[in-house]
Write a protein that holds these residues in place. Sequence first.
Motif, PDB file in Angstrom:
ATOM      1  N   GLU A  35      29.883 -62.129 101.449  1.00 24.93           N
ATOM      2  CA  GLU A  35      30.941 -61.345 100.850  1.00 24.93           C
ATOM      3  C   GLU A  35      30.757 -59.890 101.249  1.00 24.93           C
ATOM      4  N   PRO A  36      31.598 -59.327 102.166  1.00 28.58           N
ATOM      5  CA  PRO A  36      31.454 -57.941 102.581  1.00 28.58           C
ATOM      6  C   PRO A  36      31.704 -56.985 101.427  1.00 28.58           C
ATOM      7  N   VAL A  37      31.031 -55.834 101.471  1.00 27.64           N
ATOM      8  CA  VAL A  37      31.207 -54.843 100.415  1.00 27.64           C
ATOM      9  C   VAL A  37      32.596 -54.235 100.535  1.00 27.64           C
ATOM     10  N   GLN A  38      33.408 -54.412  99.496  1.00 30.35           N
ATOM     11  CA  GLN A  38      34.771 -53.908  99.523  1.00 30.35           C
ATOM     12  C   GLN A  38      34.998 -52.818  98.477  1.00 30.35           C
ATOM     13  N   ASN A  39      34.042 -52.723  97.532  1.00 27.11           N
ATOM     14  CA  ASN A  39      34.200 -51.781  96.434  1.00 27.11           C
ATOM     15  C   ASN A  39      33.708 -50.400  96.866  1.00 27.11           C
ATOM     16  N   VAL A  40      34.611 -49.420  96.872  1.00 28.05           N
ATOM     17  CA  VAL A  40      34.242 -48.070  97.294  1.00 28.05           C
ATOM     18  C   VAL A  40      33.190 -47.482  96.365  1.00 28.05           C
ATOM     19  N   LYS A  44      29.548 -45.658  97.166  1.00 31.09           N
ATOM     20  CA  LYS A  44      29.188 -44.347  96.651  1.00 31.09           C
ATOM     21  C   LYS A  44      27.888 -44.365  95.869  1.00 31.09           C
ATOM     22  N   SER A  45      27.576 -45.519  95.251  1.00 32.49           N
ATOM     23  CA  SER A  45      26.390 -45.599  94.406  1.00 32.49           C
ATOM     24  C   SER A  45      25.102 -45.838  95.193  1.00 32.49           C
ATOM     25  N   LEU A  46      25.220 -46.072  96.507  1.00 34.74           N
ATOM     26  CA  LEU A  46      24.020 -46.289  97.318  1.00 34.74           C
ATOM     27  C   LEU A  46      23.146 -45.038  97.312  1.00 34.74           C
ATOM     28  N   PRO A  47      21.818 -45.190  97.190  1.00 33.21           N
ATOM     29  CA  PRO A  47      20.912 -44.027  97.182  1.00 33.21           C
ATOM     30  C   PRO A  47      20.711 -43.487  98.594  1.00 33.21           C
ATOM     31  N   LEU A  48      21.684 -42.737  99.097  1.00 27.84           N
ATOM     32  CA  LEU A  48      21.669 -42.307 100.489  1.00 27.84           C
ATOM     33  C   LEU A  48      20.479 -41.416 100.818  1.00 27.84           C
ATOM     34  N   ASP A  49      20.126 -40.494  99.907  1.00 32.64           N
ATOM     35  CA  ASP A  49      18.987 -39.610 100.162  1.00 32.64           C
ATOM     36  C   ASP A  49      17.693 -40.410 100.296  1.00 32.64           C
ATOM     37  N   GLU A  50      17.530 -41.395  99.412  1.00 29.52           N
ATOM     38  CA  GLU A  50      16.310 -42.216  99.457  1.00 29.52           C
ATOM     39  C   GLU A  50      16.282 -43.074 100.716  1.00 29.52           C
ATOM     40  N   LEU A  51      17.450 -43.589 101.138  1.00 29.03           N
ATOM     41  CA  LEU A  51      17.508 -44.392 102.355  1.00 29.03           C
ATOM     42  C   LEU A  51      17.204 -43.546 103.590  1.00 29.03           C
TER      43      LEU A  51
END
Length: 435
Positions: A35-40, A44-51
């Motif tokens: 199931e591809p991520v479709q929810n914007v 947005k909730s992904l921890p981009l700084d930590e990644l």
Amino acid sequence: MKDAVNRKSLLRTLFLGFVFPALISAPTLAEEKEEPVQNVEQVKSLPLDELRLFTEVFQRIKNAYVEPVDDATLLEDALRGMILGLDPHSAYLEPKEFETLQQHTSGEFGGLGIEVGMEDGFVRVITPIDDTPAQRAGVKAGDLITKLDEQAVQGLSLNEAVDLMRGKPGSKVLLTIVREGEEKPLEIEVIRDVIQVASVKSRLIDENYAYVRVSQFQVNSGKEVHKHLQRLMGQEIKGVVLDLRNNPGGVLQAAVDIGDIFLDEGLIVYTHGRLAESDQRFSATSKTLVPDLPMVVLINGGSASASEIVAGALQDQERAIIMGQPSFGKGSVQTILPLTQDRALKLTTARYYTPEGRSIQAQGIKPDILVEDAEIKLRNNGPQFLKESDLSGHLDNGNGEGSVKPENSDEHLAERDYQLYEAVNLLKALVIVQK
């Protein structure tokens, strides 16, 4: 593709126990990938700084570490570390660990026959399994293993320590053990063997009381307890002792089945977690083999997980008196999430609760009657009273009864197993009160 996912779902076997995971449905990682991520909002909730930080560390190690490290090794180490930071029962299962898990629940595996965990860098013996090389050699619950042959345990992971304990049947391993109450470390030699665990044993005590010992909860343990009790009940038993001491847990359904043998209605256990599928309830049926006989359940610090489910259910339903020492307190539910054909994630997804809503996690089951595991020595220096039967030429009692004790009399039970001795005494008192 959907057919393949369905087959994976059917093959999912989820367990609960001290070493074994729990029975609770959950989606596999393979299903989530479809199931591809479709929810914007999810993006947005992904921890981009930590990644970004993770990627930076990954690249620094790749470029600057003293020796080359391949990507797969680094990523697998990262997975282990990510799971290690959660709780003691979540784990990343590599092929060998996944296979060992399946062997445990089937009741046959190789090794010494002990359930272990890590504590302060050493291997702590949770419990030796009945009739295994470790138990016969004298290993006890609570022992701290500091060395395996000449290899110090400190600094090893639990999996590495377990690997050292495994070996060919017939080979020997020397355990250096620190035991409470002993001034010096003990050295115990254990001969490895193929461990075939008979999870249920039974016998009659004093001809009228059934003793049923469950050493761990395997797939067929419920059926085995039912079979043993059916055989014993043909002898008109007056009460039952269910011995769950040093039982580290096992398959959840076996715990439910055993609880159902003694309960004719009501809740046995329920689970609650963050996901909707983590919430499940397990209740007794009316198909009860032993609905009304007096009953005592023995527990101690080695009784964990599924053992605590059974003890907690019978205690809350006022079906049995719980005797012994407080249990271990493992009240969390683990779910097996297959990642590939031979790798899986064991993840804590819920807590389980007794019928009255008590969480056992980190608290355990408190016995109704506390009985320590004491060693009893009979005094031999007391007065030796003369009895009528000792007098020369004494009269017979006229009833035609001799003074021969029954063959299965447990004359020295107090010396061999004080807690069981007290359990049988309590059953006798309950029988007298019920008359």
